[in-house]
Design a protein around this motif. Structure first.
Motif, PDB file in Angstrom:
ATOM      1  N   GLY A  43     -62.126  53.695  79.685  1.00  0.00           N
ATOM      2  CA  GLY A  43     -61.672  52.740  80.692  1.00  0.00           C
ATOM      3  C   GLY A  43     -61.810  53.225  82.120  1.00  0.00           C
ATOM      4  N   ALA A  44     -62.610  54.279  82.335  1.00  0.00           N
ATOM      5  CA  ALA A  44     -62.680  54.899  83.662  1.00  0.00           C
ATOM      6  C   ALA A  44     -63.617  54.185  84.626  1.00  0.00           C
ATOM      7  CB  ALA A  44     -63.128  56.357  83.521  1.00  0.00           C
ATOM      8  N   LEU A  45     -64.543  53.370  84.115  1.00  0.00           N
ATOM      9  CA  LEU A  45     -65.538  52.766  85.000  1.00  0.00           C
ATOM     10  C   LEU A  45     -64.928  51.646  85.831  1.00  0.00           C
ATOM     11  CD1 LEU A  45     -68.694  52.480  82.710  1.00  0.00           C
ATOM     12  CD2 LEU A  45     -67.866  54.431  84.040  1.00  0.00           C
ATOM     13  N   PRO A  46     -65.285  51.588  87.108  1.00  0.00           N
ATOM     14  CA  PRO A  46     -64.832  50.459  87.920  1.00  0.00           C
ATOM     15  C   PRO A  46     -65.584  49.197  87.536  1.00  0.00           C
ATOM     16  CG  PRO A  46     -66.349  51.821  89.174  1.00  0.00           C
ATOM     17  CD  PRO A  46     -66.100  52.545  87.882  1.00  0.00           C
ATOM     18  N   TYR A  61     -81.523  47.678  84.975  1.00  0.00           N
ATOM     19  CA  TYR A  61     -81.414  48.739  85.967  1.00  0.00           C
ATOM     20  C   TYR A  61     -80.011  48.766  86.548  1.00  0.00           C
ATOM     21  CZ  TYR A  61     -82.138  45.051  89.525  1.00  0.00           C
ATOM     22  OH  TYR A  61     -82.029  43.924  90.294  1.00  0.00           O
ATOM     23  N   PHE A  62     -79.672  49.899  87.166  1.00  0.00           N
ATOM     24  CA  PHE A  62     -78.402  50.072  87.878  1.00  0.00           C
ATOM     25  C   PHE A  62     -78.690  50.248  89.355  1.00  0.00           C
ATOM     26  CE2 PHE A  62     -75.605  53.246  89.892  1.00  0.00           C
ATOM     27  CZ  PHE A  62     -74.412  52.534  89.890  1.00  0.00           C
ATOM     28  N   SER A  63     -77.884  49.613  90.205  1.00  0.00           N
ATOM     29  CA  SER A  63     -78.016  49.768  91.651  1.00  0.00           C
ATOM     30  C   SER A  63     -76.619  49.961  92.236  1.00  0.00           C
ATOM     31  CB  SER A  63     -78.700  48.541  92.264  1.00  0.00           C
ATOM     32  OG  SER A  63     -78.932  48.723  93.640  1.00  0.00           O
ATOM     33  N   GLY A  64     -76.347  51.153  92.738  1.00  0.00           N
ATOM     34  CA  GLY A  64     -75.011  51.477  93.233  1.00  0.00           C
ATOM     35  C   GLY A  64     -74.660  50.785  94.529  1.00  0.00           C
ATOM     36  N   ALA A  65     -73.429  50.283  94.613  1.00  0.00           N
ATOM     37  CA  ALA A  65     -72.899  49.643  95.830  1.00  0.00           C
ATOM     38  C   ALA A  65     -73.866  48.605  96.386  1.00  0.00           C
ATOM     39  CB  ALA A  65     -72.578  50.698  96.885  1.00  0.00           C
ATOM     40  N   GLU A 100     -77.185  51.565  81.318  1.00  0.00           N
ATOM     41  CA  GLU A 100     -76.925  51.367  82.752  1.00  0.00           C
ATOM     42  C   GLU A 100     -75.473  51.700  83.106  1.00  0.00           C
ATOM     43  OE1 GLU A 100     -79.551  51.191  84.252  1.00  0.00           O
ATOM     44  OE2 GLU A 100     -80.836  50.474  82.632  1.00  0.00           O
ATOM     45  N   MET A 101     -74.545  51.483  82.180  1.00  0.00           N
ATOM     46  CA  MET A 101     -73.164  51.890  82.418  1.00  0.00           C
ATOM     47  C   MET A 101     -73.061  53.401  82.584  1.00  0.00           C
ATOM     48  SD  MET A 101     -71.152  49.321  79.783  1.00  0.00           S
ATOM     49  CE  MET A 101     -69.505  49.952  80.143  1.00  0.00           C
ATOM     50  N   THR A 102     -73.931  54.145  81.898  1.00  0.00           N
ATOM     51  CA  THR A 102     -73.933  55.600  82.045  1.00  0.00           C
ATOM     52  C   THR A 102     -74.415  55.999  83.435  1.00  0.00           C
ATOM     53  OG1 THR A 102     -74.373  55.784  79.665  1.00  0.00           O
ATOM     54  CG2 THR A 102     -74.684  57.765  80.983  1.00  0.00           C
ATOM     55  N   HIS A 103     -75.385  55.253  83.980  1.00  0.00           N
ATOM     56  CA  HIS A 103     -75.777  55.489  85.372  1.00  0.00           C
ATOM     57  C   HIS A 103     -74.605  55.202  86.305  1.00  0.00           C
ATOM     58  CE1 HIS A 103     -79.981  56.426  84.910  1.00  0.00           C
ATOM     59  NE2 HIS A 103     -80.218  55.323  84.212  1.00  0.00           N
ATOM     60  N   LEU A 104     -73.859  54.147  86.038  1.00  0.00           N
ATOM     61  CA  LEU A 104     -72.694  53.815  86.862  1.00  0.00           C
ATOM     62  C   LEU A 104     -71.658  54.936  86.778  1.00  0.00           C
ATOM     63  CD1 LEU A 104     -71.046  50.334  87.185  1.00  0.00           C
ATOM     64  CD2 LEU A 104     -69.629  52.364  86.919  1.00  0.00           C
ATOM     65  N   TRP A 105     -71.415  55.417  85.554  1.00  0.00           N
ATOM     66  CA  TRP A 105     -70.482  56.546  85.373  1.00  0.00           C
ATOM     67  C   TRP A 105     -70.922  57.739  86.212  1.00  0.00           C
ATOM     68  CZ3 TRP A 105     -71.901  61.351  83.587  1.00  0.00           C
ATOM     69  CH2 TRP A 105     -70.848  62.265  83.411  1.00  0.00           C
ATOM     70  N   GLN A 106     -72.216  58.086  86.149  1.00  0.00           N
ATOM     71  CA  GLN A 106     -72.696  59.251  86.876  1.00  0.00           C
ATOM     72  C   GLN A 106     -72.618  59.035  88.382  1.00  0.00           C
ATOM     73  OE1 GLN A 106     -76.898  60.369  86.504  1.00  0.00           O
ATOM     74  NE2 GLN A 106     -76.249  62.502  86.257  1.00  0.00           N
ATOM     75  N   SER A 107     -72.837  57.800  88.826  1.00  0.00           N
ATOM     76  CA  SER A 107     -72.755  57.501  90.258  1.00  0.00           C
ATOM     77  C   SER A 107     -71.359  57.764  90.810  1.00  0.00           C
ATOM     78  CB  SER A 107     -73.143  56.033  90.494  1.00  0.00           C
ATOM     79  OG  SER A 107     -72.979  55.669  91.843  1.00  0.00           O
ATOM     80  N   HIS A 108     -70.339  57.530  89.986  1.00  0.00           N
ATOM     81  CA  HIS A 108     -68.961  57.694  90.452  1.00  0.00           C
ATOM     82  C   HIS A 108     -68.360  59.052  90.093  1.00  0.00           C
ATOM     83  CE1 HIS A 108     -68.122  53.571  91.895  1.00  0.00           C
ATOM     84  NE2 HIS A 108     -69.057  53.235  91.024  1.00  0.00           N
ATOM     85  N   PHE A 109     -68.797  59.655  89.006  1.00  0.00           N
ATOM     86  CA  PHE A 109     -68.123  60.861  88.509  1.00  0.00           C
ATOM     87  C   PHE A 109     -69.048  62.067  88.325  1.00  0.00           C
ATOM     88  CE2 PHE A 109     -65.934  57.123  86.667  1.00  0.00           C
ATOM     89  CZ  PHE A 109     -64.731  57.235  87.344  1.00  0.00           C
TER      90      PHE A 109
END
Length: 268
Positions: A43-46, A61-65, A100-109
């Motif tokens: 549950g850590a992902l925003p 694909y993932f695109s941060g912010a 792509e959620m894993t990319h999001l995880w790495q972008s934040h953590f």
């Protein structure tokens, strides 16, 4: 701004109208995101904005912010390519979402690699949640690189989470009716076909659902002995690598990218 509607006459009388296709689609995708966030990422992902994009030669694909709101907030984007939805097993679409959620995880953590590079930290996280990174999408491929696919690890957390999600009557309601030949070929070669049906493996949706099978229009193969149609009069074709590099050359070339090591694909 001029907006031109694209129509398909043969579908005008055959499709049953629905009240809110947009709401159905995004509620289903949000439900899947929330489920995997809870079961695979504690549950850590925003929250993020999930979009549908027909990017060529990519499932997502993932695109941060990437997005901003009128009150000054920003949020990440996860894009999924709906052209694949009907022609790959459902678990393959869910793999793309979790990739792509894993990319999001790495972008934040974590510490993302430069540009498109999928580094060891990303690969380790993928493997820890039950997805094996592979440059080929098959066993034996490289775990890191610019252009990365993955496959589900049998007995891993990802497949267990998929089985729990599908037990909860999860489904995707809407599918692109006009997949391209490369999308169909990708679905036919997917390792997800060999996974347990309970986890979303097996046949693609268009092969499982009679109504969908009659609605989806797949490209017809050339007749026996008939050469493929090549509208390019110059006898030169465009080839593209998944990292974005493009070259022109004669038909039938087998080209490997010097930047990422992946094979170039012919662009129709």
């Amino acid at each position: 701004m001029l907006c031109i509607a694209q129509s398909n006459p043969d579908a005008a009388t055959s499709l049953v109208p629905r009240a809110a296709p947009t709401q159905e689609t995004y509620e289903e995708l949000q439900h899947a995101y929330s489920h995997f966030n809870r079961t695979l990422f504690d549950g850590a992902l925003p929250a993020c904005l999930i979009t549908l994009q027909r990017e060529k030669a990519t499932c997502g694909y993932f695109s941060g912010a990437r997005f901003a709101s009128v009150d000054g907030a920003v949020t990440d984007e996860i894009a999924l390519n709906p052209a694949y939805f009907a022609v790959v097993p459902l678990v393959e679409t869910l793999q793309t979402l979790v990739h792509e959620m894993t990319h999001l995880w790495q972008s934040h953590f974590g510490q993302p690699g430069r540009g498109r590079y999928h580094n060891r930290e990303w690969a380790d996280k993928m493997e820890s949640i039950g997805l094996m990174p592979s440059s080929t999408g098959q066993p034996g491929g490289s775990r890191t690189g610019d252009c990365m696919a993955d496959y589900a690890i049998e007995g891993g957390s990802f497949l267990a989470a998929c089985e729990a999600l599908l037990t909860d009557s999860f489904k995707l309601t809407w599918y692109d009716r006009f997949p391209a030949k490369e999308h169909v070929a990708f679905g036919a070669s997917s390792l997800a076909q060999h996974l347990p049906a309970a986890a979303g493996g097996g046949a693609a949706p268009m092969a499982q659902m009679p109504n969908l099978a009659t609605a989806v229009v797949t490209p017809a193969p050339p007749a026996e002995g008939e050469p493929p149609v090549r509208p390019n009069k110059s006898n030169r074709l465009k080839y593209r690598c998944c990292c974005g590099v493009q070259v022109w050359g004669k038909p039938g070339l087998l080209i490997q990218c010097g930047a990422c090591g992946s094979a170039f694909a012919e662009v129709s």
